[in-house]
Design a protein around this motif. Sequence first.
Motif, PDB file in Angstrom:
ATOM      1  N   GLY A 181       0.817  -1.210   0.000  1.00 30.83           N
ATOM      2  CA  GLY A 181       0.000   0.000   0.000  1.00 30.83           C
ATOM      3  C   GLY A 181       0.849   1.258   0.000  1.00 30.83           C
ATOM      4  O   GLY A 181       0.563   2.220  -0.730  1.00 30.83           O
ATOM      5  N   GLU A 182       1.890   1.279   0.817  1.00 26.72           N
ATOM      6  CA  GLU A 182       2.788   2.440   0.859  1.00 26.72           C
ATOM      7  C   GLU A 182       3.530   2.602  -0.469  1.00 26.72           C
ATOM      8  O   GLU A 182       3.745   3.723  -0.934  1.00 26.72           O
ATOM      9  N   MET A 183       3.893   1.501  -1.057  1.00 25.55           N
ATOM     10  CA  MET A 183       4.541   1.542  -2.367  1.00 25.55           C
ATOM     11  C   MET A 183       3.597   2.166  -3.397  1.00 25.55           C
ATOM     12  O   MET A 183       4.002   3.030  -4.192  1.00 25.55           O
ATOM     13  N   ALA A 184       2.335   1.746  -3.390  1.00 32.97           N
ATOM     14  CA  ALA A 184       1.352   2.273  -4.333  1.00 32.97           C
ATOM     15  C   ALA A 184       1.140   3.771  -4.141  1.00 32.97           C
ATOM     16  O   ALA A 184       1.005   4.526  -5.114  1.00 32.97           O
ATOM     17  N   ALA A 185       1.124   4.211  -2.890  1.00 34.52           N
ATOM     18  CA  ALA A 185       0.959   5.646  -2.615  1.00 34.52           C
ATOM     19  C   ALA A 185       2.163   6.438  -3.125  1.00 34.52           C
ATOM     20  O   ALA A 185       2.008   7.531  -3.694  1.00 34.52           O
ATOM     21  N   SER A 186       3.367   5.893  -2.935  1.00 30.35           N
ATOM     22  CA  SER A 186       4.571   6.562  -3.435  1.00 30.35           C
ATOM     23  C   SER A 186       4.550   6.646  -4.959  1.00 30.35           C
ATOM     24  O   SER A 186       4.942   7.665  -5.543  1.00 30.35           O
ATOM     25  N   ILE A 187       4.096   5.580  -5.592  1.00 35.70           N
ATOM     26  CA  ILE A 187       3.982   5.569  -7.053  1.00 35.70           C
ATOM     27  C   ILE A 187       3.026   6.675  -7.510  1.00 35.70           C
ATOM     28  O   ILE A 187       3.307   7.421  -8.448  1.00 35.70           O
ATOM     29  N   GLU A 188       1.878   6.788  -6.829  1.00 38.71           N
ATOM     30  CA  GLU A 188       0.884   7.790  -7.206  1.00 38.71           C
ATOM     31  C   GLU A 188       1.422   9.211  -7.007  1.00 38.71           C
ATOM     32  O   GLU A 188       1.171  10.101  -7.832  1.00 38.71           O
ATOM     33  N   LYS A 189       2.158   9.443  -5.919  1.00 39.52           N
ATOM     34  CA  LYS A 189       2.749  10.774  -5.697  1.00 39.52           C
ATOM     35  C   LYS A 189       3.681  11.155  -6.845  1.00 39.52           C
ATOM     36  O   LYS A 189       3.666  12.288  -7.331  1.00 39.52           O
ATOM     37  N   LEU A 190       4.483  10.201  -7.279  1.00 45.10           N
ATOM     38  CA  LEU A 190       5.396  10.480  -8.385  1.00 45.10           C
ATOM     39  C   LEU A 190       4.641  10.665  -9.694  1.00 45.10           C
ATOM     40  O   LEU A 190       5.029  11.481 -10.532  1.00 45.10           O
ATOM     41  N   HIS A 191       3.548   9.932  -9.868  1.00 44.95           N
ATOM     42  CA  HIS A 191       2.701  10.146 -11.049  1.00 44.95           C
ATOM     43  C   HIS A 191       2.207  11.601 -11.096  1.00 44.95           C
ATOM     44  O   HIS A 191       2.221  12.238 -12.158  1.00 44.95           O
ATOM     45  N   ILE A 192       1.772  12.092  -9.963  1.00 40.98           N
ATOM     46  CA  ILE A 192       1.268  13.469  -9.896  1.00 40.98           C
ATOM     47  C   ILE A 192       2.398  14.458 -10.181  1.00 40.98           C
ATOM     48  O   ILE A 192       2.206  15.446 -10.906  1.00 40.98           O
ATOM     49  N   LEU A 193       3.585  14.185  -9.639  1.00 42.40           N
ATOM     50  CA  LEU A 193       4.735  15.045  -9.916  1.00 42.40           C
ATOM     51  C   LEU A 193       5.037  15.078 -11.413  1.00 42.40           C
ATOM     52  O   LEU A 193       5.227  16.150 -12.001  1.00 42.40           O
ATOM     53  N   PHE A 194       5.066  13.911 -12.034  1.00 44.10           N
ATOM     54  CA  PHE A 194       5.335  13.847 -13.473  1.00 44.10           C
ATOM     55  C   PHE A 194       4.272  14.617 -14.261  1.00 44.10           C
ATOM     56  O   PHE A 194       4.583  15.344 -15.212  1.00 44.10           O
ATOM     57  N   GLU A 195       3.030  14.434 -13.844  1.00 46.50           N
ATOM     58  CA  GLU A 195       1.914  15.108 -14.535  1.00 46.50           C
ATOM     59  C   GLU A 195       2.050  16.621 -14.441  1.00 46.50           C
ATOM     60  O   GLU A 195       1.940  17.343 -15.441  1.00 46.50           O
ATOM     61  N   LEU A 196       2.291  17.136 -13.228  1.00 54.60           N
ATOM     62  CA  LEU A 196       2.429  18.578 -13.025  1.00 54.60           C
ATOM     63  C   LEU A 196       3.643  19.131 -13.763  1.00 54.60           C
ATOM     64  O   LEU A 196       3.650  20.285 -14.192  1.00 54.60           O
ATOM     65  N   ALA A 197       4.662  18.299 -13.911  1.00 54.81           N
ATOM     66  CA  ALA A 197       5.892  18.736 -14.574  1.00 54.81           C
ATOM     67  C   ALA A 197       5.784  18.652 -16.099  1.00 54.81           C
ATOM     68  O   ALA A 197       6.713  19.053 -16.808  1.00 54.81           O
ATOM     69  N   GLY A 198       4.685  18.108 -16.591  1.00 58.63           N
ATOM     70  CA  GLY A 198       4.503  18.014 -18.029  1.00 58.63           C
ATOM     71  C   GLY A 198       5.223  16.841 -18.667  1.00 58.63           C
ATOM     72  O   GLY A 198       5.424  16.809 -19.885  1.00 58.63           O
ATOM     73  N   ILE A 199       5.596  15.871 -17.851  1.00 61.94           N
ATOM     74  CA  ILE A 199       6.214  14.657 -18.393  1.00 61.94           C
ATOM     75  C   ILE A 199       5.121  13.857 -19.093  1.00 61.94           C
ATOM     76  O   ILE A 199       4.047  13.634 -18.534  1.00 61.94           O
ATOM     77  N   LYS A 200       5.398  13.427 -20.312  1.00 66.28           N
ATOM     78  CA  LYS A 200       4.387  12.736 -21.102  1.00 66.28           C
ATOM     79  C   LYS A 200       4.721  11.260 -21.259  1.00 66.28           C
ATOM     80  O   LYS A 200       5.860  10.833 -21.053  1.00 66.28           O
ATOM     81  N   LYS A 201       3.707  10.505 -21.638  1.00 66.29           N
ATOM     82  CA  LYS A 201       3.894   9.092 -21.965  1.00 66.29           C
ATOM     83  C   LYS A 201       4.974   8.983 -23.045  1.00 66.29           C
ATOM     84  O   LYS A 201       4.928   9.684 -24.057  1.00 66.29           O
ATOM     85  N   GLY A 202       5.964   8.113 -22.808  1.00 63.71           N
ATOM     86  CA  GLY A 202       7.041   7.940 -23.774  1.00 63.71           C
ATOM     87  C   GLY A 202       8.265   8.781 -23.493  1.00 63.71           C
ATOM     88  O   GLY A 202       9.330   8.537 -24.072  1.00 63.71           O
ATOM     89  N   ASP A 203       8.160   9.793 -22.616  1.00 64.07           N
ATOM     90  CA  ASP A 203       9.350  10.552 -22.232  1.00 64.07           C
ATOM     91  C   ASP A 203      10.318   9.661 -21.464  1.00 64.07           C
ATOM     92  O   ASP A 203       9.899   8.709 -20.795  1.00 64.07           O
ATOM     93  N   ARG A 204      11.585   9.993 -21.540  1.00 66.66           N
ATOM     94  CA  ARG A 204      12.604   9.150 -20.903  1.00 66.66           C
ATOM     95  C   ARG A 204      12.922   9.641 -19.494  1.00 66.66           C
ATOM     96  O   ARG A 204      13.070  10.851 -19.261  1.00 66.66           O
ATOM     97  N   ILE A 205      13.069   8.686 -18.577  1.00 67.20           N
ATOM     98  CA  ILE A 205      13.453   8.980 -17.196  1.00 67.20           C
ATOM     99  C   ILE A 205      14.624   8.085 -16.829  1.00 67.20           C
ATOM    100  O   ILE A 205      14.507   6.860 -16.857  1.00 67.20           O
ATOM    101  N   VAL A 206      15.763   8.676 -16.481  1.00 63.65           N
ATOM    102  CA  VAL A 206      16.957   7.915 -16.101  1.00 63.65           C
ATOM    103  C   VAL A 206      16.934   7.634 -14.603  1.00 63.65           C
ATOM    104  O   VAL A 206      16.605   8.508 -13.796  1.00 63.65           O
ATOM    105  N   LEU A 207      17.306   6.407 -14.254  1.00 63.51           N
ATOM    106  CA  LEU A 207      17.420   6.002 -12.856  1.00 63.51           C
ATOM    107  C   LEU A 207      18.805   5.401 -12.670  1.00 63.51           C
ATOM    108  O   LEU A 207      19.085   4.290 -13.115  1.00 63.51           O
ATOM    109  N   CYS A 208      19.690   6.172 -12.043  1.00 66.77           N
ATOM    110  CA  CYS A 208      21.075   5.747 -11.843  1.00 66.77           C
ATOM    111  C   CYS A 208      21.399   5.869 -10.366  1.00 66.77           C
ATOM    112  O   CYS A 208      21.753   6.941  -9.869  1.00 66.77           O
ATOM    113  N   ALA A 209      21.253   4.767  -9.633  1.00 68.13           N
ATOM    114  CA  ALA A 209      21.435   4.823  -8.187  1.00 68.13           C
ATOM    115  C   ALA A 209      21.654   3.429  -7.624  1.00 68.13           C
ATOM    116  O   ALA A 209      21.427   2.427  -8.303  1.00 68.13           O
TER     117      ALA A 209
END
Length: 545
Positions: free
Chosen positions: A33-61
């Motif tokens: 459940g906490e994982m799902a909530a974190s996913i949704e928060k990031l979805h909202i961040l991406f949406e507000l930032a104008g990130i679109k379907k198909g845009d690239r996101i790098v994860l290097c960590a």
Amino acid sequence: MVDHYLARLESAIKKYWDKKALNTFHGESFSYGEMAASIEKLHILFELAGIKKGDRIVLCAKNGARWGAIYLASNTYEAVTVPILPDFPAESVMNLTHHSESRVLFVNKPMWEKMDIRKMPLIEMVFDVESWELLYGTEPMQEAYSSFIGEFEKRYPDGFGKEDVHYPTDNWDNLSTINYTSGSTGVPKGVMLTYRNFSMIVDYSQRYMAASDKDSMVSMLPMAHMYGLVIEFIYPLCNGTAIYWLGKAPTPTLLLKAFGEVKPYLMITVPLVMEKIFKSKIKPVVEKPLVKFLCHIPGVDQIIYSKIRKGLEGAFGGNVREFVLGGAAVNPEVEKWFKKIKFPYVVGYGMTEACPLIAYECHQKYVAGSCGKAIDCNVVRIDSPDPQHVVGEIQVKGDNICIGYYKNEEATKAAFTEDGYFRTGDLGIIDAEGNIFIRGRSKNMILGASGQNIYPEEIEAVVNNADYVVESVVVDRNGKLVALVYLDENAVAGLSAEEVAAIPSEIIAFSNKKLPVYSKLSQVEIVKAPFEKTPKLSIKRFLYS
């Protein structure tokens, strides 16, 4: 009908809402459940930032619970996720980030401090994975970052619940992930994998290596490699399994502690690890005169073998149902003993381009010396007039095979036959029962002890820049990387004996400053003559391996 893996993930989240999902060993932990909530928060961040379907996101960590949440957020948002190995030099990370045309970068802060945003002009947001702190952002991105938590609370005033979890499944042939096979600064090979590719392997793995909510997984492989990403993370998570990342370098002490506490159901590793355990734990026991004698007595031998097996399994927590080895053949002596003690191991076969499985067989049916049989979502053939007896290239075709290399049409065209089979570059045969036997590799990749892909050409490119070096060949000797080096005889002629003797150490020091931790040299050997070459002036590597 194969289920989309995001449908499996959505179902698991709703079914196991309060159960542990993503965990950093002795660190941060998210329930489903906490994982799902974190996913949704990031979805909202991406949406507000104008990130679109198909845009690239790098994860290097580094691997960890937050790494898992970020990957899933990007993946379920239908952005294209670009996982990059954090051990790559900063220059390589910047190069791949720019090559992938990414807009967002998630990174560990120490890596960010080595990077230059001017070399990544398309990046608009940079986050620290550990804290989700905004490290860099254009003005619109800063505004999105400052308001996404408030927007989440506004949309879900009564809290985020199971009924709010919905992930897309109408995207089977859309690009999901770009996985770079090296940190090359030349023309990178970014393997393009679709949601269909992932779904086929998750489905196969669940049918033949079934995981459940009663199981736990210790994830040790790099998440920027497909074996770690799919087999140690996505497939078990989609079935309610708790994933544990070590969060730091996997020392023997830490590993034993994690195995003992987590008690994983499945172990994914490379033959070198098991061979080291055999040499340190099993061989000294079975070579004792009394044990040798007792092993020749019917009935008594089985008691001894059973005790050895249980002791070995106990070192991994005592709950492992199967040990899956990959990347190289197992030493025949080790395999002989594994069969004698009925150790539940198999050797599989795969590569990034297959997301990652090509062949596997359960340990009860596994044939020693093979790498299993073709999995049922792909077809394997040998490019040979007599596939059972005459070695040929292993070629594969199926719904798990990538769609090519990102922005590299030449490499994509070269990778596939005219009738659509992927050329693995590996050589082998297939017996009458379908067991695949690898007989050689036309590719030169070395598999590191912790599962990293090591490309000798990249190390050689560094070594060849050292003083006095004309050319080099990097080889794997018992898990150690050794550079065979031919020196400039004219330049060396003017040096003293002491100066010449110091050259190998100087080459190691020079090279290791520039190389990732997993590909540092252990030794340099000076060869007396130039390396033998083909008519095309390529070094005949097989003469030096």
